[in-house]
Design an enzyme around this catalytic site. Sequence first.
Site, PDB file in Angstrom:
ATOM      1  N   ASP A  35       4.230   9.390  -8.084  1.00 59.46           N
ATOM      2  CA  ASP A  35       4.446   7.976  -8.386  1.00 59.46           C
ATOM      3  C   ASP A  35       5.927   7.600  -8.288  1.00 59.46           C
ATOM      4  O   ASP A  35       6.797   8.431  -8.494  1.00 59.46           O
ATOM      5  CB  ASP A  35       3.916   7.689  -9.798  1.00 59.46           C
ATOM      6  CG  ASP A  35       3.635   6.205 -10.015  1.00 59.46           C
ATOM      7  OD1 ASP A  35       3.639   5.442  -9.021  1.00 59.46           O
ATOM      8  OD2 ASP A  35       3.405   5.809 -11.172  1.00 59.46           O
ATOM      9  N   GLY A  36       6.180   6.335  -7.960  1.00 61.65           N
ATOM     10  CA  GLY A  36       7.552   5.823  -7.945  1.00 61.65           C
ATOM     11  C   GLY A  36       8.132   5.597  -6.553  1.00 61.65           C
ATOM     12  O   GLY A  36       9.316   5.299  -6.426  1.00 61.65           O
ATOM     13  N   ASN A  90      -6.060   1.781  -5.622  1.00 61.31           N
ATOM     14  CA  ASN A  90      -5.017   1.421  -4.653  1.00 61.31           C
ATOM     15  C   ASN A  90      -5.537   0.547  -3.505  1.00 61.31           C
ATOM     16  O   ASN A  90      -4.746  -0.060  -2.777  1.00 61.31           O
ATOM     17  CB  ASN A  90      -4.321   2.669  -4.088  1.00 61.31           C
ATOM     18  CG  ASN A  90      -3.414   3.375  -5.075  1.00 61.31           C
ATOM     19  OD1 ASN A  90      -3.250   4.585  -5.035  1.00 61.31           O
ATOM     20  ND2 ASN A  90      -2.806   2.628  -5.996  1.00 61.31           N
ATOM     21  N   TRP A  91      -6.876   0.434  -3.372  1.00 67.00           N
ATOM     22  CA  TRP A  91      -7.434  -0.486  -2.357  1.00 67.00           C
ATOM     23  C   TRP A  91      -7.075  -1.935  -2.684  1.00 67.00           C
ATOM     24  O   TRP A  91      -7.230  -2.820  -1.843  1.00 67.00           O
ATOM     25  CB  TRP A  91      -8.961  -0.330  -2.254  1.00 67.00           C
ATOM     26  CG  TRP A  91      -9.410   0.960  -1.637  1.00 67.00           C
ATOM     27  CD1 TRP A  91     -10.081   1.977  -2.261  1.00 67.00           C
ATOM     28  CD2 TRP A  91      -9.251   1.384  -0.269  1.00 67.00           C
ATOM     29  NE1 TRP A  91     -10.329   3.003  -1.382  1.00 67.00           N
ATOM     30  CE2 TRP A  91      -9.837   2.667  -0.154  1.00 67.00           C
ATOM     31  CE3 TRP A  91      -8.664   0.810   0.877  1.00 67.00           C
ATOM     32  CZ2 TRP A  91      -9.861   3.384   1.052  1.00 67.00           C
ATOM     33  CZ3 TRP A  91      -8.694   1.530   2.072  1.00 67.00           C
ATOM     34  CH2 TRP A  91      -9.279   2.787   2.146  1.00 67.00           C
ATOM     35  N   ARG A 150      -4.142  -2.986  -3.235  1.00 66.60           N
ATOM     36  CA  ARG A 150      -2.780  -3.283  -2.739  1.00 66.60           C
ATOM     37  C   ARG A 150      -2.836  -4.178  -1.498  1.00 66.60           C
ATOM     38  O   ARG A 150      -3.881  -4.273  -0.842  1.00 66.60           O
ATOM     39  CB  ARG A 150      -2.057  -1.973  -2.430  1.00 66.60           C
ATOM     40  CG  ARG A 150      -1.811  -1.181  -3.706  1.00 66.60           C
ATOM     41  CD  ARG A 150      -0.776  -0.120  -3.511  1.00 66.60           C
ATOM     42  NE  ARG A 150      -0.562   0.578  -4.780  1.00 66.60           N
ATOM     43  CZ  ARG A 150       0.482   1.334  -5.053  1.00 66.60           C
ATOM     44  NH1 ARG A 150       1.415   1.512  -4.150  1.00 66.60           N
ATOM     45  NH2 ARG A 150       0.603   1.922  -6.236  1.00 66.60           N
ATOM     46  N   SER A 179      -4.076   7.168 -14.838  1.00 62.86           N
ATOM     47  CA  SER A 179      -4.469   6.314 -13.711  1.00 62.86           C
ATOM     48  C   SER A 179      -5.717   6.834 -12.987  1.00 62.86           C
ATOM     49  O   SER A 179      -5.764   6.889 -11.759  1.00 62.86           O
ATOM     50  CB  SER A 179      -3.304   6.160 -12.727  1.00 62.86           C
ATOM     51  OG  SER A 179      -2.164   5.640 -13.361  1.00 62.86           O
TER      52      SER A 179
HETATM   53  C1  IPE Z   1      -1.396   6.441  -9.293  1.00 66.24           C
HETATM   54  O1  IPE Z   1      -0.284   5.661  -9.071  1.00 66.24           O
HETATM   55  C2  IPE Z   1      -2.117   6.698  -7.998  1.00 66.24           C
HETATM   56  C3  IPE Z   1      -1.410   7.556  -7.046  1.00 66.24           C
HETATM   57  C4  IPE Z   1      -0.288   8.182  -7.255  1.00 66.24           C
HETATM   58  C5  IPE Z   1      -2.065   7.699  -5.772  1.00 66.24           C
HETATM   59  P1  IPE Z   1      -0.341   4.081  -9.243  1.00 66.24           P
HETATM   60  O2  IPE Z   1       1.051   3.595  -9.079  1.00 66.24           O
HETATM   61  O3  IPE Z   1      -1.365   3.521  -8.345  1.00 66.24           O
HETATM   62  O4  IPE Z   1      -0.843   3.958 -10.734  1.00 66.24           O
HETATM   63  P2  IPE Z   1      -0.616   2.793 -11.796  1.00 66.24           P
HETATM   64  O5  IPE Z   1      -0.990   1.511 -11.097  1.00 66.24           O
HETATM   65  O6  IPE Z   1       0.828   2.842 -12.163  1.00 66.24           O
HETATM   66  O7  IPE Z   1      -1.489   3.154 -12.925  1.00 66.24           O
HETATM   67  C1  IPE Z   2       3.048   6.104  -5.469  1.00 58.43           C
HETATM   68  O1  IPE Z   2       4.106   5.217  -5.476  1.00 58.43           O
HETATM   69  C2  IPE Z   2       2.296   6.119  -4.151  1.00 58.43           C
HETATM   70  C3  IPE Z   2       0.945   5.516  -4.202  1.00 58.43           C
HETATM   71  C4  IPE Z   2       0.348   5.109  -5.272  1.00 58.43           C
HETATM   72  C5  IPE Z   2       0.245   5.394  -2.954  1.00 58.43           C
HETATM   73  P1  IPE Z   2       3.915   3.692  -5.831  1.00 58.43           P
HETATM   74  O2  IPE Z   2       3.655   2.944  -4.561  1.00 58.43           O
HETATM   75  O3  IPE Z   2       2.894   3.529  -6.890  1.00 58.43           O
HETATM   76  O4  IPE Z   2       5.358   3.321  -6.390  1.00 58.43           O
HETATM   77  P2  IPE Z   2       5.705   2.391  -7.610  1.00 58.43           P
HETATM   78  O5  IPE Z   2       4.931   2.888  -8.783  1.00 58.43           O
HETATM   79  O6  IPE Z   2       5.324   1.005  -7.210  1.00 58.43           O
HETATM   80  O7  IPE Z   2       7.174   2.569  -7.783  1.00 58.43           O
HETATM   81 MG    MG Z   3       2.990   3.471  -8.931  1.00 57.12          MG
END
Ligand code: IPE
Ligand code: IPE
Ligand code: MG
Length: 243
Positions: free
Chosen positions: A20-21, A68-69, A71, A196
Amino acid sequence: MSVDLQSLERIPRHVALIMDGNGRWAQERGLDRVEGHKEGAQSVRAVLRAAAEAGVEFITVYAFSTENWKRPPREIDALMKLLISSLDAYERELHDNRIRMRVMGQFDRLPLPVRARLQKTMDATAHYTDHTFIIALSYGSRTEIADAAKKIAEKVKAGELKTKNIDEQTVAAHLYLPDVPDPELMIRTSGELRLSNFLLWQLSYSEFHITETYWPDFREEQFFHALEAFNERDRRYGGVRKK
Ligand code: IPE
Ligand code: IPE
Ligand code: MG
């Protein structure tokens, strides 16, 4: 300070990672979120190498959740394309370290070219038994458990299983990858304190290592530090502290 792997008493067999991040990493640099995902793909490679070096047998990475779908289509599209190009880049790591790649999640929901590319690497590495790299894609733990309930219900209906015999092992045996041991360690980057919808069943007794580091900055050294932190934990499984 670098970590001396030889000094670690216990190496987890299975480490699961919530990557994440990526978005925040990019935004802090004034870049598009997709740039963060690209840099994050390099971290996956680094972790694969580090895990093989440390002797970790299974690595599961949460790459795309069922949530994540939601997004923007543009970001989803970029992530799917990146997945394809990353697999080309990982191929070398997988063969050099004899790593089998597997996928966990709603495979059929992924775009056809992604499925085809994944299948190619899964087939090419299927014979490796030393290490396993699992990518959780369109994965959601609640869906996984609901799917297991459906499979079990079908078996009861068909007379193959008695309701009174359903126990924890029965549920575990109907999850997506029943032959994979539960992770001993779960790492989440970027400081968020939540699961998550990741491996709710399998992480019941896992140690959690949460780091503020954004995923694109999480490399070999950070992985070894997580292993070191794991070694300092006292796992009791509901029992009492050992003398
Ligand atoms: C969790 O990260 C899913 C993945 C790393 C694939 P998200 O960024 O989607 O989770 P939330 O929205 O912070 O809970
Ligand atoms: C994790 O990074 C990757 C996926 C969930 C696909 P994020 O895209 O969630 O990054 P942040 O949380 O918005 O920084
Ligand atoms: Mg994230």
